[in-house]
Design a protein around this motif. Structure first.
Motif, PDB file in Angstrom:
ATOM      1  N   LEU A   1       1.564  57.154  -8.848  1.00  0.00           N
ATOM      2  CA  LEU A   1       0.408  56.289  -7.918  1.00  0.00           C
ATOM      3  C   LEU A   1      -0.063  55.161  -8.672  1.00  0.00           C
ATOM      4  O   LEU A   1      -0.157  54.278  -7.920  1.00  0.00           O
ATOM      5  CB  LEU A   1      -0.569  57.442  -7.434  1.00  0.00           C
ATOM      6  CG  LEU A   1      -0.129  58.338  -6.869  1.00  0.00           C
ATOM      7  CD1 LEU A   1      -1.476  59.360  -6.358  1.00  0.00           C
ATOM      8  CD2 LEU A   1       0.287  58.189  -5.379  1.00  0.00           C
ATOM      9  N   LEU A   2      -0.407  55.213  -9.976  1.00  0.00           N
ATOM     10  CA  LEU A   2      -1.070  53.993 -10.547  1.00  0.00           C
ATOM     11  C   LEU A   2       0.087  52.989 -10.671  1.00  0.00           C
ATOM     12  O   LEU A   2      -0.370  51.711 -10.559  1.00  0.00           O
ATOM     13  CB  LEU A   2      -1.602  54.524 -11.953  1.00  0.00           C
ATOM     14  CG  LEU A   2      -2.341  53.434 -12.576  1.00  0.00           C
ATOM     15  CD1 LEU A   2      -3.601  53.008 -11.709  1.00  0.00           C
ATOM     16  CD2 LEU A   2      -2.729  53.826 -14.217  1.00  0.00           C
ATOM     17  N   LEU A   3       1.348  53.427 -10.982  1.00  0.00           N
ATOM     18  CA  LEU A   3       2.175  52.230 -11.012  1.00  0.00           C
ATOM     19  C   LEU A   3       2.462  51.769  -9.580  1.00  0.00           C
ATOM     20  O   LEU A   3       2.752  50.639  -9.555  1.00  0.00           O
ATOM     21  CB  LEU A   3       3.534  53.171 -11.669  1.00  0.00           C
ATOM     22  CG  LEU A   3       4.650  52.145 -12.002  1.00  0.00           C
ATOM     23  CD1 LEU A   3       4.175  50.937 -13.066  1.00  0.00           C
ATOM     24  CD2 LEU A   3       5.856  52.950 -12.614  1.00  0.00           C
ATOM     25  N   GLY A   4       2.526  52.603  -8.602  1.00  0.00           N
ATOM     26  CA  GLY A   4       2.697  52.008  -7.506  1.00  0.00           C
ATOM     27  C   GLY A   4       1.465  50.981  -6.803  1.00  0.00           C
ATOM     28  O   GLY A   4       1.674  50.139  -6.407  1.00  0.00           O
ATOM     29  N   ALA A   5       0.423  51.467  -7.503  1.00  0.00           N
ATOM     30  CA  ALA A   5      -0.803  50.465  -7.119  1.00  0.00           C
ATOM     31  C   ALA A   5      -0.742  49.210  -7.831  1.00  0.00           C
ATOM     32  O   ALA A   5      -1.112  48.208  -7.185  1.00  0.00           O
ATOM     33  CB  ALA A   5      -2.064  51.194  -7.651  1.00  0.00           C
ATOM     34  N   MET A   6      -0.072  49.153  -9.011  1.00  0.00           N
ATOM     35  CA  MET A   6       0.036  48.152  -9.793  1.00  0.00           C
ATOM     36  C   MET A   6       1.287  47.033  -9.000  1.00  0.00           C
ATOM     37  O   MET A   6       1.304  45.936  -9.218  1.00  0.00           O
ATOM     38  CB  MET A   6       0.686  48.361 -11.176  1.00  0.00           C
ATOM     39  CG  MET A   6      -0.627  48.838 -12.088  1.00  0.00           C
ATOM     40  SD  MET A   6      -0.149  49.558 -13.610  1.00  0.00           S
ATOM     41  CE  MET A   6       0.612  48.025 -14.393  1.00  0.00           C
ATOM     42  N   ARG A   7       2.304  47.555  -8.173  1.00  0.00           N
ATOM     43  CA  ARG A   7       3.185  46.839  -7.272  1.00  0.00           C
ATOM     44  C   ARG A   7       2.423  46.231  -6.211  1.00  0.00           C
ATOM     45  O   ARG A   7       3.144  45.374  -5.523  1.00  0.00           O
ATOM     46  CB  ARG A   7       4.168  47.715  -6.764  1.00  0.00           C
ATOM     47  CG  ARG A   7       4.951  48.703  -7.990  1.00  0.00           C
ATOM     48  CD  ARG A   7       6.157  49.699  -7.248  1.00  0.00           C
ATOM     49  NE  ARG A   7       6.880  48.785  -6.770  1.00  0.00           N
ATOM     50  CZ  ARG A   7       7.989  48.102  -7.123  1.00  0.00           C
ATOM     51  NH1 ARG A   7       8.237  48.109  -8.407  1.00  0.00           N
ATOM     52  NH2 ARG A   7       8.586  47.590  -6.081  1.00  0.00           N
ATOM     53  N   GLY A   8       1.232  46.515  -6.002  1.00  0.00           N
ATOM     54  CA  GLY A   8       0.596  45.971  -4.881  1.00  0.00           C
ATOM     55  C   GLY A   8      -0.004  46.861  -3.707  1.00  0.00           C
ATOM     56  O   GLY A   8      -0.756  46.584  -2.740  1.00  0.00           O
ATOM     57  N   TRP A   9       0.415  48.247  -3.883  1.00  0.00           N
ATOM     58  CA  TRP A   9      -0.296  49.132  -2.634  1.00  0.00           C
ATOM     59  C   TRP A   9      -1.648  49.297  -2.774  1.00  0.00           C
ATOM     60  O   TRP A   9      -2.005  49.512  -1.732  1.00  0.00           O
ATOM     61  CB  TRP A   9       0.416  50.459  -3.061  1.00  0.00           C
ATOM     62  CG  TRP A   9       1.919  50.596  -3.398  1.00  0.00           C
ATOM     63  CD1 TRP A   9       2.798  49.499  -2.883  1.00  0.00           C
ATOM     64  CD2 TRP A   9       2.505  51.779  -3.699  1.00  0.00           C
ATOM     65  NE1 TRP A   9       3.957  50.008  -3.264  1.00  0.00           N
ATOM     66  CE2 TRP A   9       4.141  51.318  -3.539  1.00  0.00           C
ATOM     67  CE3 TRP A   9       2.362  53.068  -3.894  1.00  0.00           C
ATOM     68  CZ2 TRP A   9       5.207  52.193  -3.896  1.00  0.00           C
ATOM     69  CZ3 TRP A   9       3.460  53.898  -4.514  1.00  0.00           C
ATOM     70  CH2 TRP A   9       4.742  53.628  -4.414  1.00  0.00           C
ATOM     71  N   ALA A  10      -2.209  48.925  -3.878  1.00  0.00           N
ATOM     72  CA  ALA A  10      -3.760  49.072  -4.017  1.00  0.00           C
ATOM     73  C   ALA A  10      -4.571  47.577  -3.727  1.00  0.00           C
ATOM     74  O   ALA A  10      -5.645  47.657  -3.632  1.00  0.00           O
ATOM     75  CB  ALA A  10      -4.242  49.753  -5.078  1.00  0.00           C
ATOM     76  N   ASP A  11      -3.728  46.614  -3.840  1.00  0.00           N
ATOM     77  CA  ASP A  11      -4.411  45.254  -3.839  1.00  0.00           C
ATOM     78  C   ASP A  11      -5.148  44.962  -2.402  1.00  0.00           C
ATOM     79  O   ASP A  11      -4.402  45.363  -1.335  1.00  0.00           O
ATOM     80  CB  ASP A  11      -3.266  44.140  -3.878  1.00  0.00           C
ATOM     81  CG  ASP A  11      -3.938  42.801  -4.068  1.00  0.00           C
ATOM     82  OD1 ASP A  11      -4.774  42.626  -4.653  1.00  0.00           O
ATOM     83  OD2 ASP A  11      -3.533  41.707  -3.270  1.00  0.00           O
ATOM     84  N   ASP A  12      -6.298  44.358  -2.397  1.00  0.00           N
ATOM     85  CA  ASP A  12      -7.160  44.129  -1.619  1.00  0.00           C
ATOM     86  C   ASP A  12      -6.448  42.567  -0.770  1.00  0.00           C
ATOM     87  O   ASP A  12      -7.345  42.273   0.179  1.00  0.00           O
ATOM     88  CB  ASP A  12      -8.523  43.767  -1.763  1.00  0.00           C
ATOM     89  CG  ASP A  12      -9.034  42.776  -3.079  1.00  0.00           C
ATOM     90  OD1 ASP A  12      -7.655  42.118  -3.380  1.00  0.00           O
ATOM     91  OD2 ASP A  12      -9.950  42.633  -3.348  1.00  0.00           O
ATOM     92  N   GLY A  13      -5.636  42.212  -1.324  1.00  0.00           N
ATOM     93  CA  GLY A  13      -5.089  40.832  -0.583  1.00  0.00           C
ATOM     94  C   GLY A  13      -5.157  39.687  -1.328  1.00  0.00           C
ATOM     95  O   GLY A  13      -4.529  38.684  -0.899  1.00  0.00           O
ATOM     96  N   ASP A  14      -5.839  39.693  -2.536  1.00  0.00           N
ATOM     97  CA  ASP A  14      -5.792  38.476  -3.246  1.00  0.00           C
ATOM     98  C   ASP A  14      -4.633  38.414  -4.346  1.00  0.00           C
ATOM     99  O   ASP A  14      -4.813  37.321  -4.998  1.00  0.00           O
ATOM    100  CB  ASP A  14      -7.252  38.457  -3.888  1.00  0.00           C
ATOM    101  CG  ASP A  14      -7.543  39.412  -5.262  1.00  0.00           C
ATOM    102  OD1 ASP A  14      -6.639  40.231  -5.113  1.00  0.00           O
ATOM    103  OD2 ASP A  14      -8.616  39.386  -5.680  1.00  0.00           O
ATOM    104  N   GLY A  15      -3.811  39.403  -4.607  1.00  0.00           N
ATOM    105  CA  GLY A  15      -2.768  39.454  -5.528  1.00  0.00           C
ATOM    106  C   GLY A  15      -3.012  39.772  -6.803  1.00  0.00           C
ATOM    107  O   GLY A  15      -2.109  39.789  -7.776  1.00  0.00           O
TER     108      GLY A  15
END
Length: 460
Positions: free
Chosen positions: A237-251
């Motif tokens: 999941l953390l690796l997925g988050a780093m792909r952008g899944w967890a980003d708030d929109g600012d990149g």
């Protein structure tokens, strides 16, 4: 609780709610709202800013010599390797898998990476395997050859504070990802060695200024796998988050954003409490430029949301309950066990293939502390629908817990009368309400079926 919520299950389709499986067994035919469960590829290409001067150490122990295995640990590490190399441009990546991951080797390569990383670069240290508490109250990264004794765990594991100190000696920024728990338990919750006790890792309280630690769980919890997949959940999941899944929109994904999103996803897993933690710099940016949208991970974390035509088998409700269905019964549909609406939800619906008889389960969150009051509300609801209770008694389930059993006569909209059976069971803070129904001529048969089904009901 709103008594009208029970009108449709009892009078309309009379759907009976039973402990259902989001983890279907062999020999089943599945149809889901989201199709076949497929976890996204977290190693695939992504648009990210590169960090070619960084150094990484990936430790994954899937095949322990003496301890329970950690299925999927190496695959997770390989995905991290591909992601760091292909997406972040990191060329210097050390991998220690299975028999290469002894205490000495882990410490040696942590020191080597720290020496190679210069100012302005970053050291990534990822560990996927078992964790344990030491006799001195430290978190241990369990080595591949540790045996199932407290002494062996102490001598053949790498103390987390030693690894952290070795990495912190670098002039670089250090990011540690620890997909292990320090409760001394494996992914099923079983103790790795008798006599070990959960402790809070020392490093969790204080880390060096250049170190950020992202851990899979709190000290008293155990780190588990993805639902319906033999892969450790946190590092995936953390690796997925780093792909952008967890980003708030600012990149720009911060450590705090990543851990908060991962924590939220793990809350969707029925029957497990796993709370990732963060120590160090919450605002540290892990990746930039990642804008891949969340592919619906929360739905995948819940498991199959809708299942049809299931053979009789043992069914795991995903919330700590399993049962064995009699021959001829099949799972009709289910909803995620962590989905609550006004404190009450239909968890599953089972049908008998040879009749219109049905079995259902409701789950009431935080209802156990008002057990009697909730039973009375149900009684009022069924009475308001014209029902008459004709039997009530206490029963003992297979695990020794008690349940309240009731038998009712219930009218239907077309003027017919049906037999309904209700069981009320406490489970932790929750209350399980098990309902079933059939025509009066099959009432005795249904009672036998209910005793067979609910007699197999196991809480674990």
């Amino acid at each position: 609780m709103n008594p009208t919520q029970f009108k449709t299950p009892i009078l309309g389709t009379l759907l009976l709610l039973a402990a259902c499986g989001t983890n279907p067994q062999r020999g089943t035919t599945l149809e889901t709202r989201t199709g076949t469960l497929q976890w996204p590829d977290v190693a695939a290409g992504a648009s990210l800013e590169e960090s070619s001067r960084d150094v990484a150490v990936l430790v994954a122990i899937e095949d322990y010599t003496f301890l329970p295995d950690v299925p999927g640990a190496v695959q997770n590490a390989e995905d991290w390797k591909t992601f760091l190399k292909s997406n972040l441009g990191i060329n210097q990546i050390y991998t220690l898998y299975n028999q290469d991951a002894s205490r000495e080797e882990v410490l040696k390569f942590a020191q080597r990476a720290a020496q190679q990383a210069g100012p302005g670069s970053r050291v990534w240290f990822v560990f996927v395997g078992h964790g344990a508490p030491s006799a001195a109250g430290e978190g241990l990264l369990v080595g591949m050859d540790a045996q199932q004794t407290p002494d062996s765990l102490n001598t053949r594991s790498a103390p987390q504070n030693e690894i952290t100190a070795a990495l912190a000696a670098s002039n670089a920024e250090v990011v540690m990802v620890l997909d292990a728990c320090f409760s001394g338990r494996d992914s099923s919750g079983a103790q790795l060695a008798k006599g070990t006790q959960p402790v809070v890792p020392v490093v969790a309280a204080s880390v060096a200024a250049n170190v950020t630690v992202l851990s899979a769980a709190q000290a008293t919890e155990f780190a588990g796998a993805l639902p319906n997949a033999e892969r450790p959940a946190f590092s995936y999941l953390l690796l997925g988050a780093m792909r952008g899944w967890a980003d708030d929109g600012d990149g720009a994904l911060s450590a705090n954003e990543a851990i908060a999103w991962t924590r939220d996803q793990l809350r969707h897993v029925p029957g497990r409490t796993q709370t990732p933690t963060l120590a160090g710099k919450p605002q540290l940016v892990l990746t930039r430029g990642a804008r891949e949208a969340d592919p619906g991970i929360s739905e995948l974390m819940r498991g199959n949301p809708l299942v049809t035509e299931q053979d009789d088998a043992r069914h795991d409700s995903g919330k700590g309950v399993s049962l064995v269905l009699p021959p001829g019964w099949y799972l009709h549909s289910s909803v995620p066990a962590d989905y609550w609406e006004e404190s009450l939800t239909t968890t599953a619906e089972f049908y008998d293939a040879n009749s219109d008889s049905k079995i259902n389960m409701h789950v009431m969150r935080y209802g156990a502390d008002k057990f009697v009051a909730n039973v009375n509300v149900m009684n009022d609801s069924m009475g308001a629908q014209g029902g008459t209770m004709i039997q009530q008694q206490a029963l003992e389930l297979a695990d020794g817990r008690s349940a309240l059993y009731q038998r009712w006569r219930m009218p239907t909209p077309d003027g017919d009368v049906r037999s309904a059976v209700a069981f009320y069971v406490k489970h932790g803070d929750d209350m399980w309400i098990l309902l079933s129904s059939t025509d009066l001529e099959r009432a005795d048969w249904l009672l036998r079926v209910n005793r067979e089904v609910w007699g197999s009901l196991l809480f674990y």
